[in-house]
Design an enzyme around this catalytic site. Structure first.
Site, PDB file in Angstrom:
ATOM      1  CG  HIS A  79      -1.696  -1.246   1.416  1.00 39.95           C
ATOM      2  ND1 HIS A  79      -2.965  -1.473   0.921  1.00 39.95           N
ATOM      3  CD2 HIS A  79      -1.342  -2.398   2.055  1.00 39.95           C
ATOM      4  CE1 HIS A  79      -3.357  -2.692   1.262  1.00 39.95           C
ATOM      5  NE2 HIS A  79      -2.392  -3.274   1.937  1.00 39.95           N
ATOM      6  CB  SER A 103      13.172  21.806 -15.102  1.00 43.80           C
ATOM      7  OG  SER A 103      12.368  22.961 -15.216  1.00 43.80           O
ATOM      8  CE  LYS A 109      11.909  18.767 -10.739  1.00 43.40           C
ATOM      9  NZ  LYS A 109      10.644  19.149 -11.370  1.00 43.40           N
ATOM     10  CE  LYS A 145       1.473  -5.494 -43.482  1.00 41.83           C
ATOM     11  NZ  LYS A 145       0.461  -6.342 -42.908  1.00 41.83           N
TER      12      LYS A 145
HETATM   13  N1  ARG Z   1      -0.178  -4.975 -47.995  1.00 39.93           N
HETATM   14  C1  ARG Z   1      -0.973  -6.146 -47.767  1.00 39.93           C
HETATM   15  C2  ARG Z   1      -1.058  -6.445 -46.276  1.00 39.93           C
HETATM   16  O1  ARG Z   1      -0.295  -5.878 -45.568  1.00 39.93           O
HETATM   17  C3  ARG Z   1      -0.352  -7.312 -48.472  1.00 39.93           C
HETATM   18  C4  ARG Z   1      -1.332  -8.326 -48.902  1.00 39.93           C
HETATM   19  C5  ARG Z   1      -2.213  -7.733 -49.929  1.00 39.93           C
HETATM   20  N2  ARG Z   1      -3.108  -8.701 -50.476  1.00 39.93           N
HETATM   21  C6  ARG Z   1      -4.120  -8.316 -51.226  1.00 39.93           C
HETATM   22  N3  ARG Z   1      -4.869  -9.263 -51.680  1.00 39.93           N
HETATM   23  N4  ARG Z   1      -4.369  -7.078 -51.495  1.00 39.93           N
HETATM   24  O2  ARG Z   1      -1.866  -7.182 -45.818  1.00 39.93           O
END
Ligand code: ARG
Length: 479
Positions: A172, A299, A305, A347
């Site tokens: 705590h 700072s 600081k 991604k």
């Molecule tokens: N840039 C696409 C991805 O990151 C690659 C695959 C694309 N496939 C498609 N049928 N357009 O998923």
């Protein structure tokens, strides 16, 4: 993403180069804004090494099954290697109108090597991107694990360097019981060890080859999937090839990415907690540690600081890593089978997660290696005898008193010490006995900190011998 000028160039170029995937079927080119909206080259180009590696092996396999003549295979390999060199040297011109990393490389290859037009035989970008991301993530996990071990070593090192430093342990955020600083640091080593196990476990599911799944339903051509898997290192510990077993699952599965992001989110939470402890410890209120100047910032207004910004950012960045996991799960939850373009959105979340946790882990280790312990402040904080009130109750238990009663008695002793405005260890035997006659002469010896620490020797306890043993165990395990 693009400036107005870039967009103008883009639409002019669009007229000249029709994207590979649109030739034949489509009469018109998409507008520049559509290209800008759909492109992924701005971020998936970082997969180029893995994309080329996959293509090199695919070409070998196509030759093996007779789709490519030896000369064609050689020309493709030669062309791909030249492209790899150019990308490496920053000389390759990425074309946004070619959408993604796969088409950029393939289009350039085919321009140079006519046989390049055969490379996409029995392959779709759907299984190609699944392959690239798996190959990339495999490398990324290995690099991250290296940094995690490095951080574990830094924690053990700091514990060893300050092996006799004692601090109050907190629950705590109130002082609870004394612990070795090393014991506190080793708690994070344990957490990181579990994180490492999770990443290794995740690795085994990343390490499965999806190539041969085509767009959704494989191919009628007699591909040699085992050959490809073996060459790309998709094998288990016993050397057995690991192949995806369902083409529809293979092109739409991103579970391995979710698992990575989940393990990373928990790692980020652990790093954030460590950061929070360090931030507290650097404050004047605790003053347990001093982080080297190179790892703190000033700072702009207050000249005195020195701020623990690296630790604060480690804590803050956990937010985006957790967010990335939620984004991925949300991305996947409504997708019909199989591949949908939504998957392109995986991604940036995945890259951001990997970059963030790897950098944070590296910097936390470097910062710990440049952190000094303030022994005087630690000793002053841990000298508070109230930290050993539980030991006094244990003493009464030794004398046969039920623990609940002992807890009550020691509570009354604490109240008395407050009333008399005297620390617990300054009470006289008489005063102790005024609360309960069970107290004997040895009762006050309980407040000898060294003795108290020598007594805590259960496995996992913060006792003198046990902590030394744990430090040794980790030292060996991490060497
Ligand atoms: N840039 C696409 C991805 O990151 C690659 C695959 C694309 N496939 C498609 N049928 N357009 O998923």
């Amino acid at each position: 993403m693009f400036t107005r000028a870039q967009r103008a160039v883009l639409s002019k170029r669009m007229k000249k180069i029709s994207p590979v995937s649109r030739s034949g079927r489509f009469a018109h080119d998409p507008g520049a804004d559509v290209a800008q909206f759909t492109e992924s080259i701005s971020f998936d180009r970082r997969l180029w090494r893995h994309d080329i590696l996959g293509s090199l092996v695919h070409a070998d396999m196509l030759q093996k099954i007779g789709v490519l003549a030896r000369a064609e295979r050689n020309a493709i390999v030669h062309g791909l290697k030249a492209i790899a060199r150019e990308i490496e040297q920053g000389k390759f011109r990425w074309k946004p109108e070619l959408e993604d990393v796969h088409m950029n490389i393939e289009a350039e290859l085919t321009k140079r090597v006519p046989a390049g037009a055969k490379l996409h035989t029995a392959r779709s970008r759907n299984d190609q991107i699944a392959l690239d991301v798996r190959l990339w993530l495999r490398d990324e996990i290995v690099l991250l694990l290296g940094q995690m071990v490095n951080l574990q070593r830094a924690l053990v090192g700091l514990g060893e360097k300050n092996a006799d430093a004692l601090i109050p342990g907190y629950t705590h955020l109130q002082r609870a019981q004394p612990v070795y600083l090393a014991h506190h640091l080793l708690a994070y080593v344990e957490m990181l060890e579990r994180d490492c196990e999770r990443f290794w476990d995740c690795y085994s599911r990343v390490n499965v080859c999806p190539l041969g799944s085509g767009a959704i339903a494989g191919t009628t051509l007699p591909l040699d999937r085992v050959f490809v898997a073996k060459l790309l290192g998709f094998v288990d510990a016993g050397g057995r090839p690991q192949l995806t077993q369902n083409s529809m699952d293979a092109v739409s599965d991103r579970d391995f990415a979710v698992e990575f992001c989940a393990a990373a989110a928990l790692l980020a939470v652990h790093l954030s907690r460590l950061a929070e402890d360090l931030i507290l410890w650097t404050s004047a209120e605790f003053n347990f540690i001093k982080i080297a100047d190179a790892y703190t910032t000033g700072s702009s207004l207050m000249p005195q600081k020195k701020n623990p910004d690296i630790a604060e950012l480690a804590r803050g960045k956990s937010g985006r890593v957790i967010g990335n996991l939620v984004a991925l799960l949300t991305l996947l939850k409504g997708l019909p089978m199989t591949y949908n373009r939504d998957l392109q959105e995986d991604k940036e979340r995945l890259f951001d997660t990997a970059d963030t946790v790897r950098a944070t882990t590296r910097l936390m280790a470097a910062m710990l290696r440049n952190t000094k312990v303030n022994h005087a402040a630690c000793a002053a904080a841990v000298s508070d005898p109230a930290l050993l009130a539980t030991d006094l109750a244990d003493y009464l238990v030794h004398k046969g008193m039920p623990f609940r009663q002992a807890h009550h008695v020691v509570g009354a002793v604490v109240a008395l010490s407050e009333k008399l405005d005297k620390p617990l260890n300054r009470l006289t035997l008489k005063e102790l006995q005024s609360v309960d006659r069970t107290f004997g002469r040895e009762a006050l010896a309980v407040f000898d900190l060294k003795r108290a620490m020598a007594k805590r020797n259960l496995t996992g306890a913060p006792g003198t011998k046990e902590v030394a043993k744990q430090l040794m165990r980790w030292r060996e395990q991490l060497s």
